[in-house]
Scaffold this active site. Structure first.
Site, PDB file in Angstrom:
ATOM      1  N   GLU A  98      -9.615  94.597 103.763  1.00 21.03           N
ATOM      2  CA  GLU A  98      -9.218  93.696 102.673  1.00 21.03           C
ATOM      3  C   GLU A  98      -8.125  94.364 101.846  1.00 21.03           C
ATOM      4  O   GLU A  98      -7.773  95.530 102.092  1.00 21.03           O
ATOM      5  CB  GLU A  98     -10.434  93.353 101.802  1.00 21.03           C
ATOM      6  CG  GLU A  98     -11.462  92.508 102.555  1.00 21.03           C
ATOM      7  CD  GLU A  98     -12.630  92.106 101.680  1.00 21.03           C
ATOM      8  OE1 GLU A  98     -12.425  91.701 100.531  1.00 21.03           O
ATOM      9  OE2 GLU A  98     -13.760  92.212 102.160  1.00 21.03           O
ATOM     10  N   HIS A 138      -8.810  86.400  91.497  1.00 22.49           N
ATOM     11  CA  HIS A 138      -8.690  86.455  92.961  1.00 22.49           C
ATOM     12  C   HIS A 138      -7.478  85.621  93.360  1.00 22.49           C
ATOM     13  O   HIS A 138      -7.338  84.477  92.915  1.00 22.49           O
ATOM     14  CB  HIS A 138      -9.965  85.919  93.624  1.00 22.49           C
ATOM     15  CG  HIS A 138     -10.064  86.295  95.076  1.00 22.49           C
ATOM     16  ND1 HIS A 138      -9.218  85.778  96.027  1.00 22.49           N
ATOM     17  CD2 HIS A 138     -10.893  87.151  95.730  1.00 22.49           C
ATOM     18  CE1 HIS A 138      -9.530  86.305  97.214  1.00 22.49           C
ATOM     19  NE2 HIS A 138     -10.536  87.148  97.056  1.00 22.49           N
ATOM     20  N   ARG A 185      -5.508  93.181  94.617  1.00 17.30           N
ATOM     21  CA  ARG A 185      -5.411  91.789  94.180  1.00 17.30           C
ATOM     22  C   ARG A 185      -4.731  91.554  92.846  1.00 17.30           C
ATOM     23  O   ARG A 185      -4.189  90.462  92.631  1.00 17.30           O
ATOM     24  CB  ARG A 185      -6.760  91.083  94.194  1.00 17.30           C
ATOM     25  CG  ARG A 185      -7.958  91.680  93.795  1.00 17.30           C
ATOM     26  CD  ARG A 185      -9.091  90.680  93.995  1.00 17.30           C
ATOM     27  NE  ARG A 185      -9.643  90.729  95.324  1.00 17.30           N
ATOM     28  CZ  ARG A 185     -10.952  90.820  95.580  1.00 17.30           C
ATOM     29  NH1 ARG A 185     -11.808  90.856  94.595  1.00 17.30           N
ATOM     30  NH2 ARG A 185     -11.380  90.843  96.798  1.00 17.30           N
ATOM     31  N   HIS A 245     -12.237  85.759  88.708  1.00 16.61           N
ATOM     32  CA  HIS A 245     -13.153  86.123  89.777  1.00 16.61           C
ATOM     33  C   HIS A 245     -14.154  87.200  89.378  1.00 16.61           C
ATOM     34  O   HIS A 245     -15.329  87.106  89.695  1.00 16.61           O
ATOM     35  CB  HIS A 245     -12.302  86.617  90.953  1.00 16.61           C
ATOM     36  CG  HIS A 245     -13.081  86.998  92.169  1.00 16.61           C
ATOM     37  ND1 HIS A 245     -13.851  86.105  92.870  1.00 16.61           N
ATOM     38  CD2 HIS A 245     -13.196  88.186  92.825  1.00 16.61           C
ATOM     39  CE1 HIS A 245     -14.415  86.717  93.915  1.00 16.61           C
ATOM     40  NE2 HIS A 245     -14.040  87.982  93.895  1.00 16.61           N
ATOM     41  N   ARG A 304     -10.572  96.117  90.333  1.00 16.98           N
ATOM     42  CA  ARG A 304     -11.566  96.521  91.342  1.00 16.98           C
ATOM     43  C   ARG A 304     -10.999  96.409  92.756  1.00 16.98           C
ATOM     44  O   ARG A 304     -10.366  95.418  93.116  1.00 16.98           O
ATOM     45  CB  ARG A 304     -12.790  95.617  91.238  1.00 16.98           C
ATOM     46  CG  ARG A 304     -13.809  95.824  92.326  1.00 16.98           C
ATOM     47  CD  ARG A 304     -15.000  94.928  92.099  1.00 16.98           C
ATOM     48  NE  ARG A 304     -14.663  93.536  92.187  1.00 16.98           N
ATOM     49  CZ  ARG A 304     -14.846  92.778  93.270  1.00 16.98           C
ATOM     50  NH1 ARG A 304     -15.366  93.294  94.368  1.00 16.98           N
ATOM     51  NH2 ARG A 304     -14.522  91.511  93.262  1.00 16.98           N
TER      52      ARG A 304
HETATM   53  P1  FAD Z   1     -24.998  87.977  89.849  1.00 17.23           P
HETATM   54  O1  FAD Z   1     -25.176  87.979  91.302  1.00 17.23           O
HETATM   55  O2  FAD Z   1     -23.929  87.155  89.268  1.00 17.23           O
HETATM   56  O3  FAD Z   1     -26.381  87.543  89.188  1.00 17.23           O
HETATM   57  C1  FAD Z   1     -26.486  87.328  87.801  1.00 17.23           C
HETATM   58  C2  FAD Z   1     -27.851  86.730  87.541  1.00 17.23           C
HETATM   59  O4  FAD Z   1     -28.128  86.704  86.158  1.00 17.23           O
HETATM   60  C3  FAD Z   1     -27.988  85.288  88.010  1.00 17.23           C
HETATM   61  O5  FAD Z   1     -29.237  85.165  88.634  1.00 17.23           O
HETATM   62  C4  FAD Z   1     -27.956  84.480  86.723  1.00 17.23           C
HETATM   63  O6  FAD Z   1     -28.621  83.252  86.792  1.00 17.23           O
HETATM   64  C5  FAD Z   1     -28.684  85.442  85.800  1.00 17.23           C
HETATM   65  N1  FAD Z   1     -28.439  85.260  84.369  1.00 17.23           N
HETATM   66  C6  FAD Z   1     -27.251  85.237  83.716  1.00 17.23           C
HETATM   67  N2  FAD Z   1     -27.453  85.085  82.400  1.00 17.23           N
HETATM   68  C7  FAD Z   1     -28.790  85.001  82.206  1.00 17.23           C
HETATM   69  C8  FAD Z   1     -29.620  84.809  81.058  1.00 17.23           C
HETATM   70  N3  FAD Z   1     -29.117  84.663  79.822  1.00 17.23           N
HETATM   71  N4  FAD Z   1     -30.964  84.768  81.238  1.00 17.23           N
HETATM   72  C9  FAD Z   1     -31.505  84.883  82.473  1.00 17.23           C
HETATM   73  N5  FAD Z   1     -30.775  85.043  83.589  1.00 17.23           N
HETATM   74  C10 FAD Z   1     -29.436  85.116  83.449  1.00 17.23           C
HETATM   75  N6  FAD Z   1     -18.093  91.431  95.737  1.00 17.23           N
HETATM   76  C11 FAD Z   1     -18.059  92.230  96.816  1.00 17.23           C
HETATM   77  O7  FAD Z   1     -18.307  93.426  96.706  1.00 17.23           O
HETATM   78  N7  FAD Z   1     -17.762  91.710  98.038  1.00 17.23           N
HETATM   79  C12 FAD Z   1     -17.475  90.392  98.224  1.00 17.23           C
HETATM   80  O8  FAD Z   1     -17.235  89.964  99.336  1.00 17.23           O
HETATM   81  C13 FAD Z   1     -17.471  89.543  97.106  1.00 17.23           C
HETATM   82  N8  FAD Z   1     -17.147  88.237  97.227  1.00 17.23           N
HETATM   83  C14 FAD Z   1     -17.277  87.418  96.139  1.00 17.23           C
HETATM   84  C15 FAD Z   1     -17.047  86.052  96.282  1.00 17.23           C
HETATM   85  C16 FAD Z   1     -17.247  85.205  95.216  1.00 17.23           C
HETATM   86  C17 FAD Z   1     -16.974  83.739  95.367  1.00 17.23           C
HETATM   87  C18 FAD Z   1     -17.688  85.717  93.972  1.00 17.23           C
HETATM   88  C19 FAD Z   1     -17.942  84.815  92.798  1.00 17.23           C
HETATM   89  C20 FAD Z   1     -17.875  87.075  93.811  1.00 17.23           C
HETATM   90  C21 FAD Z   1     -17.671  87.929  94.885  1.00 17.23           C
HETATM   91  N9  FAD Z   1     -17.874  89.302  94.761  1.00 17.23           N
HETATM   92  C22 FAD Z   1     -17.816  90.108  95.846  1.00 17.23           C
HETATM   93  C23 FAD Z   1     -18.348  89.866  93.510  1.00 17.23           C
HETATM   94  C24 FAD Z   1     -19.866  90.063  93.593  1.00 17.23           C
HETATM   95  O9  FAD Z   1     -20.426  89.009  94.343  1.00 17.23           O
HETATM   96  C25 FAD Z   1     -20.511  90.098  92.238  1.00 17.23           C
HETATM   97  O10 FAD Z   1     -19.836  90.986  91.402  1.00 17.23           O
HETATM   98  C26 FAD Z   1     -21.958  90.567  92.362  1.00 17.23           C
HETATM   99  O11 FAD Z   1     -22.643  89.765  93.284  1.00 17.23           O
HETATM  100  C27 FAD Z   1     -22.628  90.511  91.019  1.00 17.23           C
HETATM  101  O12 FAD Z   1     -23.985  90.776  91.212  1.00 17.23           O
HETATM  102  P2  FAD Z   1     -24.919  90.881  89.949  1.00 17.23           P
HETATM  103  O13 FAD Z   1     -26.286  91.132  90.454  1.00 17.23           O
HETATM  104  O14 FAD Z   1     -24.339  91.821  88.980  1.00 17.23           O
HETATM  105  O15 FAD Z   1     -24.812  89.436  89.256  1.00 17.23           O
HETATM  106  C1  SIN Z   2     -13.224  88.263  99.180  1.00 15.52           C
HETATM  107  O1  SIN Z   2     -13.976  88.108 100.133  1.00 15.52           O
HETATM  108  O2  SIN Z   2     -12.008  88.080  99.197  1.00 15.52           O
HETATM  109  C2  SIN Z   2     -13.831  88.702  97.890  1.00 15.52           C
HETATM  110  C3  SIN Z   2     -14.179  90.105  97.980  1.00 15.52           C
HETATM  111  C4  SIN Z   2     -14.485  90.672  96.631  1.00 15.52           C
HETATM  112  O3  SIN Z   2     -14.461  90.000  95.608  1.00 15.52           O
HETATM  113  O4  SIN Z   2     -14.750  91.880  96.607  1.00 15.52           O
END
Ligand code: FAD
Ligand code: SIN
Length: 509
Positions: free
Chosen positions: A113, A241, A288, A349, A384
Site C-alpha cells: 500500500e 483517504h 496518503r 478517514h 499514518r
Molecule cells: P473502532 O473499530 O472504530 O470501534 C470503536 C467502538 O467504540 C465502536 O464499537 C463504537 O460503537 C464504540 N463507541 C464509540 N463511542 C462510544 C460511546 N460513547 N459509548 C459506547 N461505545 C462507543 N486500518 C488498518 O490498519 N488497515 C486497514 O485496512 C484499514 N482500513 C480501513 C477502512 C475503513 C473504511 C476505515 C473506516 C478504517 C480503516 N482502517 C484501517 C482504520 C482502522 O480500521 C481503525 O483505525 C480501527 O479499526 C479502529 O479500531 P478501534 O478499536 O480503535 O475503534
Molecule cells: C485501505 O485499505 O486503503 C485503508 C488502509 C488503512 O486505512 O490503513
C-alpha cells in the site's frame, strides 16, 4: 446490569475486544458499546494489517516507512516497539482464528500500500476488518467473565469532579472511577464503577461531512477524556483517504482500498491524465497525505468533483478474486472496474492524534487507559502509514492489558459516587436545533479545517464553532439526555481541539 466491575471497556472494535480477551481470565469485564457489537470502523477495514513477515522485508524497512509517512514527528521508541512486536500479535490473531489470504504455495500473500517499500500487508480479501472483528467477537462471547452491553452509550467518565472535589488543572491529579452509561433501549443512566477503564471508542470521522467512518464514530472517547482534564495530543493530524468512491449521497463513503493501487491501479484527473508523479516519485503509491493533497489541488484547478482510479491494468479474474466486495460495489453503480475508470474523492478517514498515552497505554488520568484510534501513542506522527492502525490497536490493547493486570489487585472501586444528575432537565422539543448545529459543525470543519488549511480559515472556523458550542451547551444543560445531543457535544469538543491544535502547529496548515 452489573455496576461494579474490574475492567470497564468502552467500545467494541479491535482495540476494545482484544483488550477484553487479554484481561478476562483475571477479572470481571464489561464491554459497553453504543450500537451493536459489530458496529465499528474495524469492520470496514479493507487493506489489512501491516507486519513484517518475509524477507526481503525487515523491521528496519517498516520502521523507516512509518517514520517517513509520519514526517518524522513520530515517537521513535514507540515505532520500534510496535513494529518489532507486530508479528507476535498478528500470530495471536491467527491463533484466535483470523484467516489471512495465502498463495498457492501456502505462504501469506501480502499486499503493498501507499508509503510501503515492501509487500507487508496481511489481509483477508478486501474485508480484513470484518474477518478480524468476527474472530474477536467469537472469543469474547465464549468467555464467561465478559459481559457485553450493546446499545449502551458512555456519556462521561467519572472522576473526582463528580464527588464535588476541586481538582487542579493538572491531568495527573485526576482519577477515573468508571463512566456514566446511558442504556438507549430502557432510557436509564447507570453509574458503572470500574477499577480500570479503557477508552476504545475509535476516531472522529463524523466531524466532517464526508467520511469513511461509520456513523457511531463521533470522537466520544476523546471528548470525554478532554472534559475530564486528560491530555490530548496531535489532533490536527486528520488523515484523508485519497480514494473513497465518489457518491455524495452515500454515508459513510465507501472506501476503494489502496491495495488496488498496490496491484497496479493509478490515479488520473478527470481528463484522463496521471499527475501524482509530479508530486512524489512514488506516484499513486506515495503516502496518503501527499496523494490526498495532490488530488485536492487538482480538483480545485480543474473544478471537478472527483478524480479517477484507473484499475484497467488488473485483469478481471484477479480483481474479482482479490477485491470481490469492491467489484460488486462498482458493478452496482454501473461501473466495471476493470474496463471503466472508478470515480474517487478524498474523504476523512483516520485520526492520528487522540488521548495521549504512554507505552503501557496509560492516559494522564489515573486508572484510565486508551487504545486504538482513540489513543495517541506516538506511532503515526503527522500521517499514518497505511495498515498500521490495526497493528497499533492490537499492540496497545496488549500493553494496556498487561499493565492493568499488574495494577488491578491494588485498586478499589470509587466510593460515594453520586448517580447521574439530570435535575431540572426537560425533553428537548426542537430536534431541528440539534440537526442544524450538527450540519453546521460538519460544514465548518469541511470548509475551513479540511485537507488544506490557512490561518484565516482556522480563525473563521473557531469563531463560528464557538457560537455553536455556546448554544449547544445551553441546550445540553436544560434537556433530557439523548445520544444525539451528547454526540453533537462531542463533535463540537473534538472540532474545537482540532482547530486549536492546528493553529498552534504551523507546519500542519
Ligand atoms: P473502532 O473499530 O472504530 O470501534 C470503536 C467502538 O467504540 C465502536 O464499537 C463504537 O460503537 C464504540 N463507541 C464509540 N463511542 C462510544 C460511546 N460513547 N459509548 C459506547 N461505545 C462507543 N486500518 C488498518 O490498519 N488497515 C486497514 O485496512 C484499514 N482500513 C480501513 C477502512 C475503513 C473504511 C476505515 C473506516 C478504517 C480503516 N482502517 C484501517 C482504520 C482502522 O480500521 C481503525 O483505525 C480501527 O479499526 C479502529 O479500531 P478501534 O478499536 O480503535 O475503534
Ligand atoms: C485501505 O485499505 O486503503 C485503508 C488502509 C488503512 O486505512 O490503513
Amino acid at each position: 446490569m452489573e455496576n461494579n466491575v474490574d475492567f470497564l471497556i468502552i467500545g467494541s472494535g479491535i482495540a476494545g475486544l482484544t483488550y477484553a480477551i487479554k484481561v478476562a481470565d483475571k477479572g470481571s469485564v464489561c464491554i459497553v458499546t453504543k450500537s451493536s457489537i459489530n458496529d465499528a470502523s474495524t469492520v470496514y477495514a479493507q487493506g489489512g494489517i501491516a507486519s513484517v513477515t518475509y524477507k526481503p522485508d525487515s523491521f528496519d524497512k517498516h520502521i523507516h516507512d512509518t517514520l517517513d509517512a509520519g514526517q518524522y514527528l513520530n515517537d521513535k521508541e514507540i515505532v520500534n516497539m510496535v513494529i518489532k512486536e507486530g508479528p507476535q500479535q498478528v500470530q495471536n490473531l491467527i491463533r484466535w482464528g483470523a484467516q489471512f489470504d495465502k498463495s498457492k504455495s501456502g505462504k501469506y500473500y501480502l499486499h503493498k500500500e501507499g508509503g510501503h517499500s515492501e509487500k507487508r500487508v496481511l489481509h483477508h480479501k478486501d474485508n480484513t476488518g470484518e474477518e478480524i472483528q468476527k474472530t474477536l467477537i467469537r472469543q469474547v462471547k465464549a468467555h464467561p467473565n465478559i459481559s457485553i452491553y450493546e446499545y449502551h452509550f458512555a456519556i462521561d467518565l467519572i472522576t473526582q469532579h463528580h464527588l464535588g472535589k476541586l481538582v487542579k488543572r493538572k491531568h495527573t491529579d485526576t482519577e477515573c472511577y468508571g463512566a456514566y452509561v446511558f442504556d438507549k433501549r430502557n432510557n436509564t443512566i447507570h453509574t458503572m464503577l470500574a477499577k480500570i477503564t479503557l477508552l476504545a471508542t475509535g476516531g472522529c470521522g463524523n466531524v466532517y461531512q464526508s467520511t469513511t467512518n461509520p456513523p457511531v464514530i463521533t470522537g466520544d472517547g476523546i471528548a470525554m477524556a478532554y472534559r475530564a482534564k486528560g491530555k490530548i495530543k496531535n489532533m490536527e493530524f486528520v488523515q484523508f483517504h485519497p480514494t473513497a468512491f465518489y457518491n455524495p449521497k452515500e454515508t459513510p463513503s465507501f472506501l476503494i482500498t489502496e491495495a488496488i493501487r498496490g496491484s497496479g491501479a493509478v490515479i488520473r484527473d478527470v481528463r484522463g491524465n496521471t499527475f501524482l508523479e509530479k508530486h512524489d516519485s512514488r506516484g499513486s503509491l506515495a503516502p496518503r497525505d501527499i496523494v490526498a493533497r495532490a488530488i485536492d489541488k487538482k480538483m480545485k484547478e480543474q473544478g471537478s468533483d472527483h478524480v479517477y482510479l484507473d484499475a484497467t491494468t488488473i485483469n478481471e479474474a484477479t480483481f474479482r478474486e482479490k477485491f470481490p466486495n469492491i467489484f460488486k460495489k462498482c458493478k452496482s453503480h454501473g461501473i466495471n472496474p476493470v474496463t471503466d475508470y472508478i470515480p474517487v474523492v478524498p474523504s476523512a478517514h483516520y485520526l492520528c492524534g487522540g488521548v495521549a498515552v504512554n507505552k503501557n497505554g496509560e492516559s494522564f488520568i489515573h486508572r484510565l487507559y486508551a487504545a486504538g484510534e482513540t489513543a495517541h501513542t506516538g506511532l503515526h506522527g503527522a500521517n499514518r502509514l497505511a495498515s498500521n492502525s490495526l497493528l497499533e490497536a492490537v499492540i496497545f490493547a496488549d500493553k494496556a492489558a498487561k499493565h492493568g493486570l499488574s495494577q488491578i489487585s491494588e485498586l478499589q472501586w470509587g466510593k460515594n459516587i453520586p448517580p447521574w444528575n439530570d435535575e431540572g432537565t426537560t425533553p428537548a422539543e426542537e430536534m431541528v436545533l440539534i440537526t442544524q448545529s450538527w450540519k453546521e459543525t460538519q460544514e465548518i470543519m469541511t470548509n475551513y479545517v479540511g485537507i488544506v488549511r490557512s490561518e484565516l480559515r482556522l480563525k473563521r472556523a473557531l469563531d463560528r464553532l464557538e457560537i455553536i458550542y455556546r448554544e449547544n451547551e445551553a441546550l445540553y444543560k436544560k434537556s433530557n439526555l439523548t445520544v444525539r445531543i451528547c454526540e453533537l457535544r462531542n463533535l463540537i469538543n473534538v472540532g474545537y481541539i482540532i482547530i486549536k491544535m492546528a493553529q498552534s502547529r504551523i507546519e500542519s496548515i
